[in-house]
Motif scaffolding. Sequence first.
Motif, PDB file in Angstrom:
ATOM      1  N   LEU A 271      39.958  49.259 -24.738  1.00  0.00           N
ATOM      2  CA  LEU A 271      39.131  49.196 -25.437  1.00  0.00           C
ATOM      3  C   LEU A 271      39.560  48.774 -26.668  1.00  0.00           C
ATOM      4  O   LEU A 271      41.097  48.615 -27.198  1.00  0.00           O
ATOM      5  CB  LEU A 271      38.615  50.637 -25.940  1.00  0.00           C
ATOM      6  CG  LEU A 271      37.100  51.841 -24.476  1.00  0.00           C
ATOM      7  CD1 LEU A 271      36.926  52.830 -25.870  1.00  0.00           C
ATOM      8  CD2 LEU A 271      36.881  50.851 -24.639  1.00  0.00           C
ATOM      9  N   ALA A 272      38.730  47.725 -27.264  1.00  0.00           N
ATOM     10  CA  ALA A 272      39.423  47.245 -28.267  1.00  0.00           C
ATOM     11  C   ALA A 272      38.608  47.660 -29.893  1.00  0.00           C
ATOM     12  O   ALA A 272      37.732  46.503 -30.291  1.00  0.00           O
ATOM     13  CB  ALA A 272      39.799  45.671 -28.536  1.00  0.00           C
ATOM     14  N   PRO A 273      38.835  48.572 -30.463  1.00  0.00           N
ATOM     15  CA  PRO A 273      38.197  48.884 -31.881  1.00  0.00           C
ATOM     16  C   PRO A 273      38.145  47.555 -32.588  1.00  0.00           C
ATOM     17  O   PRO A 273      39.115  47.244 -32.660  1.00  0.00           O
ATOM     18  CB  PRO A 273      38.854  49.977 -31.867  1.00  0.00           C
ATOM     19  CG  PRO A 273      39.236  50.878 -31.211  1.00  0.00           C
ATOM     20  CD  PRO A 273      40.120  49.583 -30.312  1.00  0.00           C
ATOM     21  N   ALA A 274      36.790  47.445 -32.735  1.00  0.00           N
ATOM     22  CA  ALA A 274      36.475  46.055 -33.835  1.00  0.00           C
ATOM     23  C   ALA A 274      36.241  47.155 -35.010  1.00  0.00           C
ATOM     24  O   ALA A 274      35.980  45.775 -36.333  1.00  0.00           O
ATOM     25  CB  ALA A 274      34.951  45.472 -33.288  1.00  0.00           C
ATOM     26  N   TYR A 275      36.092  48.005 -35.283  1.00  0.00           N
ATOM     27  CA  TYR A 275      36.324  49.174 -36.790  1.00  0.00           C
ATOM     28  C   TYR A 275      36.277  50.114 -36.533  1.00  0.00           C
ATOM     29  O   TYR A 275      36.745  50.681 -35.304  1.00  0.00           O
ATOM     30  CB  TYR A 275      34.560  48.838 -37.060  1.00  0.00           C
ATOM     31  CG  TYR A 275      33.750  49.274 -36.488  1.00  0.00           C
ATOM     32  CD1 TYR A 275      32.994  50.672 -36.781  1.00  0.00           C
ATOM     33  CD2 TYR A 275      33.078  48.574 -35.031  1.00  0.00           C
ATOM     34  CE1 TYR A 275      32.066  51.000 -35.679  1.00  0.00           C
ATOM     35  CE2 TYR A 275      32.345  49.631 -34.371  1.00  0.00           C
ATOM     36  CZ  TYR A 275      31.376  50.951 -34.653  1.00  0.00           C
ATOM     37  OH  TYR A 275      30.864  51.239 -33.734  1.00  0.00           O
ATOM     38  N   VAL A 276      36.439  50.717 -37.549  1.00  0.00           N
ATOM     39  CA  VAL A 276      36.288  52.262 -37.621  1.00  0.00           C
ATOM     40  C   VAL A 276      35.637  53.091 -38.536  1.00  0.00           C
ATOM     41  O   VAL A 276      35.227  52.810 -39.342  1.00  0.00           O
ATOM     42  CB  VAL A 276      37.933  52.815 -38.418  1.00  0.00           C
ATOM     43  CG1 VAL A 276      38.209  54.277 -38.307  1.00  0.00           C
ATOM     44  CG2 VAL A 276      39.338  52.357 -37.444  1.00  0.00           C
ATOM     45  N   ASP A 277      35.367  54.005 -38.337  1.00  0.00           N
ATOM     46  CA  ASP A 277      34.633  54.847 -39.050  1.00  0.00           C
ATOM     47  C   ASP A 277      34.572  56.837 -38.802  1.00  0.00           C
ATOM     48  O   ASP A 277      35.426  56.693 -38.044  1.00  0.00           O
ATOM     49  CB  ASP A 277      32.587  54.535 -38.495  1.00  0.00           C
ATOM     50  CG  ASP A 277      32.525  55.278 -37.258  1.00  0.00           C
ATOM     51  OD1 ASP A 277      32.720  55.806 -36.805  1.00  0.00           O
ATOM     52  OD2 ASP A 277      31.083  54.683 -36.855  1.00  0.00           O
ATOM     53  N   CYS A 278      34.166  57.274 -39.050  1.00  0.00           N
ATOM     54  CA  CYS A 278      34.495  58.979 -38.859  1.00  0.00           C
ATOM     55  C   CYS A 278      33.138  59.607 -38.649  1.00  0.00           C
ATOM     56  O   CYS A 278      32.146  59.579 -38.967  1.00  0.00           O
ATOM     57  CB  CYS A 278      34.919  59.244 -40.545  1.00  0.00           C
ATOM     58  SG  CYS A 278      32.887  59.337 -41.685  1.00  0.00           S
ATOM     59  N   HIS A 279      33.997  60.987 -37.746  1.00  0.00           N
ATOM     60  CA  HIS A 279      32.918  61.990 -37.672  1.00  0.00           C
ATOM     61  C   HIS A 279      32.812  62.713 -38.342  1.00  0.00           C
ATOM     62  O   HIS A 279      33.395  63.437 -38.962  1.00  0.00           O
ATOM     63  CB  HIS A 279      33.531  61.957 -35.851  1.00  0.00           C
ATOM     64  CG  HIS A 279      32.589  63.262 -35.787  1.00  0.00           C
ATOM     65  ND1 HIS A 279      31.598  63.284 -35.336  1.00  0.00           N
ATOM     66  CD2 HIS A 279      32.845  64.770 -35.743  1.00  0.00           C
ATOM     67  CE1 HIS A 279      30.800  64.105 -34.538  1.00  0.00           C
ATOM     68  NE2 HIS A 279      31.508  65.052 -35.338  1.00  0.00           N
TER      69      HIS A 279
ATOM     70  N   ALA B 184      45.235  54.432 -29.796  1.00  0.00           N
ATOM     71  CA  ALA B 184      45.518  54.642 -29.034  1.00  0.00           C
ATOM     72  C   ALA B 184      45.425  54.951 -27.873  1.00  0.00           C
ATOM     73  O   ALA B 184      45.674  54.058 -26.422  1.00  0.00           O
ATOM     74  CB  ALA B 184      47.286  55.398 -29.143  1.00  0.00           C
ATOM     75  N   ARG B 185      44.876  55.875 -27.530  1.00  0.00           N
ATOM     76  CA  ARG B 185      43.653  56.597 -26.558  1.00  0.00           C
ATOM     77  C   ARG B 185      42.810  55.888 -25.883  1.00  0.00           C
ATOM     78  O   ARG B 185      43.001  55.564 -25.030  1.00  0.00           O
ATOM     79  CB  ARG B 185      43.646  57.808 -26.769  1.00  0.00           C
ATOM     80  CG  ARG B 185      43.015  58.304 -25.387  1.00  0.00           C
ATOM     81  CD  ARG B 185      42.643  59.762 -25.139  1.00  0.00           C
ATOM     82  NE  ARG B 185      42.029  59.881 -23.700  1.00  0.00           N
ATOM     83  CZ  ARG B 185      41.098  61.314 -23.809  1.00  0.00           C
ATOM     84  NH1 ARG B 185      40.246  61.604 -24.389  1.00  0.00           N
ATOM     85  NH2 ARG B 185      40.842  61.133 -22.544  1.00  0.00           N
ATOM     86  N   ALA B 186      42.707  55.220 -26.941  1.00  0.00           N
ATOM     87  CA  ALA B 186      41.608  53.920 -27.308  1.00  0.00           C
ATOM     88  C   ALA B 186      41.419  53.011 -26.910  1.00  0.00           C
ATOM     89  O   ALA B 186      40.869  52.364 -25.884  1.00  0.00           O
ATOM     90  CB  ALA B 186      40.170  53.676 -28.500  1.00  0.00           C
ATOM     91  N   ARG B 187      43.155  52.861 -26.370  1.00  0.00           N
ATOM     92  CA  ARG B 187      43.115  51.174 -26.607  1.00  0.00           C
ATOM     93  C   ARG B 187      43.534  51.070 -25.064  1.00  0.00           C
ATOM     94  O   ARG B 187      43.752  50.281 -23.726  1.00  0.00           O
ATOM     95  CB  ARG B 187      44.341  50.476 -27.135  1.00  0.00           C
ATOM     96  CG  ARG B 187      44.267  50.074 -28.457  1.00  0.00           C
ATOM     97  CD  ARG B 187      45.035  49.068 -29.652  1.00  0.00           C
ATOM     98  NE  ARG B 187      45.492  50.297 -30.148  1.00  0.00           N
ATOM     99  CZ  ARG B 187      46.815  50.613 -31.591  1.00  0.00           C
ATOM    100  NH1 ARG B 187      46.782  49.256 -31.740  1.00  0.00           N
ATOM    101  NH2 ARG B 187      47.263  51.286 -31.679  1.00  0.00           N
ATOM    102  N   ALA B 188      43.917  52.340 -24.906  1.00  0.00           N
ATOM    103  CA  ALA B 188      44.570  52.602 -22.951  1.00  0.00           C
ATOM    104  C   ALA B 188      44.137  52.649 -21.888  1.00  0.00           C
ATOM    105  O   ALA B 188      43.983  52.560 -21.244  1.00  0.00           O
ATOM    106  CB  ALA B 188      45.298  53.874 -23.352  1.00  0.00           C
ATOM    107  N   CYS B 189      42.785  53.071 -22.847  1.00  0.00           N
ATOM    108  CA  CYS B 189      40.892  52.726 -21.930  1.00  0.00           C
ATOM    109  C   CYS B 189      40.682  51.585 -21.678  1.00  0.00           C
ATOM    110  O   CYS B 189      39.157  51.676 -20.994  1.00  0.00           O
ATOM    111  CB  CYS B 189      40.654  53.927 -22.205  1.00  0.00           C
ATOM    112  SG  CYS B 189      41.352  55.377 -21.969  1.00  0.00           S
TER     113      CYS B 189
END
Length: 253
Positions: free
Chosen positions: A121-129, A114-119
């Motif tokens: 951005l439109a995440p095109a994938y997910v990965d992990c730290h 939600a924070r990424a989208r509020a800034c």
Amino acid sequence: MGTIRLVVQADDLGMCRAVNEGIGLAITEGIVTQTSVMAAAPCFAEGAALVRRLGVTTGLHGTLTCEWRHLRWAPLSAGPSLRRGDGTMHATVEDAAASVDPVDAAAELSQQAARARACGLAPAYVDCHMGISVPSAFAAVCDELGVRFIYRGVEPHHDFTSLYVLSMASADDLGARTAQFVEWLERLGDGVHFVLSHPAVASAELRALTDPDDANAVWAEPWRVADLATLTDPAVREVVERRGIELVSVDEL
């Protein structure tokens, strides 16, 4: 005729200013095609503004851990299992896997998305730290965003012909990192190949992340600076262009 396609990913956008700057250079002067963003990290807003200006593909770098001794970040959500005693995230994937409630983890990754989208951005994938500590939570945020996970271990995920971890190449001889990467590029066959990197600029900020004798100190400055040098090296660009390697992001596949 066959086609060689190459996804070049830079991890950890938002972790600190040196990483943001390094990723920006790796995009504008190097071969990086996408970057994974850490919405819970201290310099995320600056990083998000940078990649919006550059128009680069982003993914959600789902963050349930914080590995540094001196740079500590906390979860965005309220789940108590996400925190150590000092209120910041667990230091290792193993600690997170043993301690974090999957419900808390799913809520946290949803908040990061939600924070990424509020800034903007439109995440095109997910990965992990650092690693997959709570697979169900990563699967849930992939479903929420309608995207795939980058690595095996979470469904659905992207499949690549090969995977090259630039950040750990020639770990004992950083001066050889570029030559080793060029050799790998020269050998690539048809398919979609993936490169994982962690570029950053040399700085006192990176050196202050942890103590010099900590086991992960190589991840603070040396390996990141070496990654940036390789990604922006003219020899790398030359072999990419000569061999007709197509630089792509996952949203172009």
